[in-house]
Design a protein around this motif. Structure first.
Motif, PDB file in Angstrom:
ATOM      1  N   SER B  85       0.824  -1.215   0.000  1.00 22.93           N
ATOM      2  CA  SER B  85       0.000   0.000   0.000  1.00 22.93           C
ATOM      3  C   SER B  85       0.856   1.261   0.000  1.00 22.93           C
ATOM      4  CB  SER B  85      -0.936  -0.025   1.209  1.00 22.93           C
ATOM      5  OG  SER B  85      -0.169  -0.212   2.386  1.00 22.93           O
ATOM      6  N   GLN B  86       2.117   1.122   0.416  1.00 23.82           N
ATOM      7  CA  GLN B  86       2.984   2.323   0.461  1.00 23.82           C
ATOM      8  C   GLN B  86       3.751   2.546  -0.845  1.00 23.82           C
ATOM      9  OE1 GLN B  86       5.593   1.285   3.656  1.00 23.82           O
ATOM     10  NE2 GLN B  86       4.039   1.498   5.244  1.00 23.82           N
ATOM     11  N   VAL B  87       3.598   1.625  -1.794  1.00 24.88           N
ATOM     12  CA  VAL B  87       4.423   1.722  -3.008  1.00 24.88           C
ATOM     13  C   VAL B  87       3.869   2.753  -3.971  1.00 24.88           C
ATOM     14  CG1 VAL B  87       5.259   0.487  -5.050  1.00 24.88           C
ATOM     15  CG2 VAL B  87       5.205  -0.669  -2.827  1.00 24.88           C
ATOM     16  N   ASN B  88       4.712   3.692  -4.350  1.00 21.34           N
ATOM     17  CA  ASN B  88       4.358   4.656  -5.387  1.00 21.34           C
ATOM     18  C   ASN B  88       5.086   4.229  -6.666  1.00 21.34           C
ATOM     19  OD1 ASN B  88       4.176   6.778  -7.164  1.00 21.34           O
ATOM     20  ND2 ASN B  88       4.521   8.373  -5.610  1.00 21.34           N
ATOM     21  N   PHE B  89       4.350   3.601  -7.565  1.00 22.97           N
ATOM     22  CA  PHE B  89       4.986   3.004  -8.753  1.00 22.97           C
ATOM     23  C   PHE B  89       5.703   4.028  -9.615  1.00 22.97           C
ATOM     24  CE2 PHE B  89       1.829  -0.129  -7.482  1.00 22.97           C
ATOM     25  CZ  PHE B  89       2.614  -1.264  -7.446  1.00 22.97           C
ATOM     26  N   GLN B  90       5.146   5.227  -9.685  1.00 19.57           N
ATOM     27  CA  GLN B  90       5.737   6.273 -10.535  1.00 19.57           C
ATOM     28  C   GLN B  90       7.189   6.563 -10.132  1.00 19.57           C
ATOM     29  OE1 GLN B  90       4.212   7.220 -13.274  1.00 19.57           O
ATOM     30  NE2 GLN B  90       6.137   8.260 -13.752  1.00 19.57           N
ATOM     31  N   THR B  91       7.430   6.617  -8.821  1.00 19.95           N
ATOM     32  CA  THR B  91       8.781   6.884  -8.316  1.00 19.95           C
ATOM     33  C   THR B  91       9.787   5.863  -8.846  1.00 19.95           C
ATOM     34  OG1 THR B  91       7.527   7.025  -6.256  1.00 19.95           O
ATOM     35  CG2 THR B  91       9.861   7.635  -6.159  1.00 19.95           C
ATOM     36  N   TRP B  92       9.370   4.606  -8.871  1.00 14.90           N
ATOM     37  CA  TRP B  92      10.285   3.525  -9.246  1.00 14.90           C
ATOM     38  C   TRP B  92      10.506   3.472 -10.750  1.00 14.90           C
ATOM     39  CZ3 TRP B  92      13.054   1.446  -5.506  1.00 14.90           C
ATOM     40  CH2 TRP B  92      12.572   1.566  -4.198  1.00 14.90           C
ATOM     41  N   VAL B  94      10.976   5.890 -12.635  1.00 11.35           N
ATOM     42  CA  VAL B  94      12.056   6.837 -12.935  1.00 11.35           C
ATOM     43  C   VAL B  94      13.417   6.133 -12.864  1.00 11.35           C
ATOM     44  CG1 VAL B  94      13.119   9.015 -12.204  1.00 11.35           C
ATOM     45  CG2 VAL B  94      10.652   8.690 -11.981  1.00 11.35           C
ATOM     46  N   LEU B  95      13.524   5.177 -11.950  1.00 12.99           N
ATOM     47  CA  LEU B  95      14.783   4.450 -11.741  1.00 12.99           C
ATOM     48  C   LEU B  95      15.065   3.429 -12.830  1.00 12.99           C
ATOM     49  CD1 LEU B  95      15.305   3.281  -8.047  1.00 12.99           C
ATOM     50  CD2 LEU B  95      16.887   4.559  -9.477  1.00 12.99           C
ATOM     51  N   ASN B  96      14.107   3.237 -13.718  1.00 16.80           N
ATOM     52  CA  ASN B  96      14.264   2.227 -14.769  1.00 16.80           C
ATOM     53  C   ASN B  96      14.343   0.816 -14.206  1.00 16.80           C
ATOM     54  OD1 ASN B  96      14.011   2.432 -17.442  1.00 16.80           O
ATOM     55  ND2 ASN B  96      16.033   3.348 -17.781  1.00 16.80           N
ATOM     56  N   VAL B  97      13.558   0.593 -13.167  1.00 13.52           N
ATOM     57  CA  VAL B  97      13.554  -0.715 -12.522  1.00 13.52           C
ATOM     58  C   VAL B  97      12.270  -1.442 -12.866  1.00 13.52           C
ATOM     59  CG1 VAL B  97      13.498  -1.863 -10.284  1.00 13.52           C
ATOM     60  CG2 VAL B  97      15.022   0.053 -10.644  1.00 13.52           C
ATOM     61  N   ASP B  98      12.385  -2.693 -13.253  1.00 15.82           N
ATOM     62  CA  ASP B  98      11.204  -3.461 -13.665  1.00 15.82           C
ATOM     63  C   ASP B  98      10.418  -4.006 -12.481  1.00 15.82           C
ATOM     64  OD1 ASP B  98      12.707  -3.052 -15.890  1.00 15.82           O
ATOM     65  OD2 ASP B  98      12.416  -5.055 -16.734  1.00 15.82           O
ATOM     66  N   ASN B  99      11.157  -4.416 -11.454  1.00 16.30           N
ATOM     67  CA  ASN B  99      10.499  -5.112 -10.350  1.00 16.30           C
ATOM     68  C   ASN B  99      10.956  -4.601  -8.998  1.00 16.30           C
ATOM     69  OD1 ASN B  99      10.865  -7.423 -12.693  1.00 16.30           O
ATOM     70  ND2 ASN B  99       8.859  -7.388 -11.726  1.00 16.30           N
ATOM     71  N   ALA B 125       2.102  -2.061 -12.462  1.00 16.89           N
ATOM     72  CA  ALA B 125       1.594  -1.707 -11.138  1.00 16.89           C
ATOM     73  C   ALA B 125       0.771  -2.836 -10.519  1.00 16.89           C
ATOM     74  CB  ALA B 125       0.791  -0.399 -11.202  1.00 16.89           C
ATOM     75  N   THR B 126       1.310  -4.053 -10.625  1.00 20.57           N
ATOM     76  CA  THR B 126       0.585  -5.188 -10.044  1.00 20.57           C
ATOM     77  C   THR B 126       1.505  -6.011  -9.150  1.00 20.57           C
ATOM     78  OG1 THR B 126       1.158  -6.488 -11.998  1.00 20.57           O
ATOM     79  CG2 THR B 126      -1.053  -5.517 -11.935  1.00 20.57           C
ATOM     80  N   GLN B 127       0.873  -6.732  -8.234  1.00 18.14           N
ATOM     81  CA  GLN B 127       1.630  -7.642  -7.378  1.00 18.14           C
ATOM     82  C   GLN B 127       1.768  -8.992  -8.086  1.00 18.14           C
ATOM     83  OE1 GLN B 127       0.560  -7.956  -3.165  1.00 18.14           O
ATOM     84  NE2 GLN B 127       0.933 -10.166  -3.254  1.00 18.14           N
TER      85      GLN B 127
END
Lengths: 162, 438
Positions: B85-92, B94-99, B125-127
């Motif tokens: 619930s704390q994950v902000n996908f947009q932030t990640w 930017v890092l060019n990280v897939d997972n 943006a899925t688990q």
């Protein structure tokens, strides 16, 4: 003269037997036998008897062909062992470090059996000879070059028993 | 595959193994271009005392070692969420990280630990996976390996092999004497938790796992000559199972665990036999004056690959098995090079790894059975005893480094390499365990 030589030989054997059966474990058999060879050789003056003191036969890479230069040595051993039915000899086969361990154990056995065959062809009873292969597990020379490898591709004749 | 240049500055992990004398070092000697970037946020520890095991570090090292993943460095993590619930996908993104992996660890009232983690696909943006695993204090490392396995399988579609063992032989020179001490050891797949299950001043060789991972078969010269033993890894109970005249060597457990292929020379020269473990009944497979040895089972149990020098030098051959031993004609598998030996067959039965000589040096080669194409995977010398990971992704083998026997692992495509060195003595003849039962 012949009797005297025999006595010398028997005492040599007794020494190596003593070395083998003492506190030292089997690990040191090879060394014990090798020491025997060098120290006693000078006491013998007859060529064929001197051959008996040579107890290591060397081989080419991946080969179990006994080279012709060892024919006299093995003939001397054959005559001696055949003449002493109470003697038992272990033929220990070895390989150099190159190649795979299990293949090298098979190769070491084939080398020892090549020596065994030459000895039995010259009258030694089968039950006097035992073949054991250590493959590349017991090198006498460390190092990763031909000078070490050539010393490790060998069959050792280890006399024991009476 | 050797064309791929060595791109990493060697990443070095140093761990202390439970026993102080056995310090293990793992060097990633060759990384992979195009490894999957993955962010692993340090799992939050909710207890008071120090967490007994750095679970996140174990997972990160596992994934890195596989060569398939490029974990993001700790300092580059832009955020520290602990639950989904704390994950902000947009932030990640930017890092060019897939997972992304997040998790937390808590201490339970009964003294055990609860390790909870989630794996996310950042772009969708899925688990992808989420588990809560209860673990004892002692089991925390294993729990970390199991999490690595889940992540690996979720993203690669292939079961991970982190929660597995390796067996190997160590040889230590005893002081100044010529006496050597041989030890048969079992450790986690990352070299940790080494346990010695058998030791002797006589040679020990050729460990082979039973398919249930409970037993090891091996050769020991305990009584002065090579004989075959089976040992229970847990209880350490040992049973001698072959002591015929001559060689009793090269054991290989059949895929169903009922038989051992082995080499005996009781009939004059080394031949391959199959021993029924329960009834002790022997079936002879090969009949040739040449050396036949080093049998390896096809995963379907219907045939063996073995080394034979019937054609001159050692080469690999395949034999199909019927009720009475060999069935049909032998098939020679290797033609490239004058020395090909000590096969290990991939779990899918499509590839065979071997010791392959090129210009006098011994490397690990892999043969594709369908295309018959042989690829050299290693560039070190005196490489030996290749063994497939149970998922077929990596091959562990023994080599020399700094004049010492060490273990190395290479990915099946030759792209990722690592070296496991122990502080003391020579390490040789690794055998990768089967999967643990799920």
């Amino acid at each position: 003269m012949r009797r005297l030589l025999e006595l010398v030989l028997i005492s040599t054997l007794a020494m190596s037997i003593a070395a083998c059966s003492g506190i030292k474990k089997k690990d040191d058999d090879a060394e014990a036998a090798a020491e025997g060879t060098t120290t006693e050789a000078s006491m013998l003056d007859d060529g064929s008897e001197a051959s008996l003191e040579q107890r290591v036969i060397y081989f080419e890479f991946n080969s179990s062909v006994v080279k012709s230069e060892y024919q006299d040595v093995l003939a001397a051993h054959a005559e001696y062992i055949a003449g002493h039915p109470d003697l038992a000899v272990v033929l220990e086969g070895h390989a150099d470090e190159r190649g795979t361990r299990e293949y090298n154990i098979a190769l070491g056995e084939r080398r020892a059996k090549a020596v065994q065959q030459l000895l039995t062809l010259q009258g030694v009873a089968q039950n006097q000879l035992q073949v054991i292969s250590f493959g590349e597990e017991r090198p006498v020379a460390l190092g990763h070059d031909e000078s070490a490898w050539s010393l490790n591709r060998r069959v050792e004749l280890l006399y024991s028993g009476e | 595959m050797l064309l791929i240049k060595k791109i990493t500055t060697a990443v070095l992990f140093c761990f202390l193994v439970s026993k102080a004398y056995a310090t293990l070092t793992i060097d990633i000697t060759q990384g992979v271009e195009g490894a999957l970037p993955i962010a692993i946020v340090p799992f939050v520890w909710e207890g008071k005392d120090e967490l007994p095991e750095d679970v996140t570090a174990v997972i990160r090292a596992d994934l890195q070692r596989s060569g398939r993943f490029a974990p993001v460095a700790d300092e580059d993590l832009v955020d520290r969420p602990t639950v989904g619930s704390q994950v902000n996908f947009q932030t990640w993104r930017v890092l060019n990280v897939d997972n992304l992996v997040v998790g937390k660890i808590s201490l339970l009232k009964d003294g055990n630990y609860q390790v909870q983690f989630q794996l996310f696909d950042i772009y969708k943006a899925t688990q992808l996976a989420g588990y809560s695993i209860k673990s004892s204090k002692k089991g925390l490392r294993r729990t970390a390996h199991r999490i690595s396995d889940i992540i690996y399988e979720s993203l690669m579609g292939v079961r991970g092999a982190f929660d597995t063992k390796i067996a190997y032989i160590t040889v230590i020179q005893k002081g100044e004497s010529k006496t050597k001490l041989y030890k048969l050891a079992v450790a986690d797949s990352d070299g940790h938790n080494e346990r010695i299950i058998y030791s002797s001043i006589q040679p020990i060789l050729s460990p082979s796992w039973s398919p249930d991972g409970r037993h090891l078969a091996y050769v020991a010269y305990t009584r002065g000559r090579p004989e075959l033993y089976i040992q229970n890894v847990k209880t350490r109970r040992t049973k001698r199972i072959a002591s015929y005249q001559g060689l009793n060597n090269a054991p290989a457990w059949s895929p169903n665990g009922e038989k051992l292929a082995l080499t005996l020379s009781k009939d004059g020269n080394p031949e391959i036999y199959i021993l029924d473990v329960k009834s002790n009944k022997l079936t002879r497979v090969t009949r040739n004056y040449a050396i036949d040895t080093e049998p390896a089972w096809l995963p379907n149990g219907k045939g063996l690959v073995f080394t034979s020098d019937r054609g001159g030098g050692p080469q690999l051959y395949q034999v199909d098995l019927g009720r009475r031993g060999a069935k049909g004609k032998l098939k020679r598998l290797t033609y490239e090079g004058s020395y090909n030996a000590r096969a290990s067959v991939s779990p899918d039965g499509k590839k065979v790894v071997m010791v392959h000589r090129v210009d006098g040096a011994f490397h690990i080669g892999v043969l594709d059975l369908k295309t018959e194409h042989l690829t050299v995977l290693t560039d070190s010398n005196l490489d030996e005893s290749p063994s497939f990971a149970p998922n077929g992704s990596m091959i562990i083998y023994a080599t020399e480094y700094d004049d010492k026997g060490v273990l190395s692992a290479v990915s099946v495509d030759g792209r990722a390499k690592q070296r496991l060195s122990f502080q003391q003595g020579d390490v040789r003849e690794p055998a990768w365990s089967p999967f643990k039962a799920r």
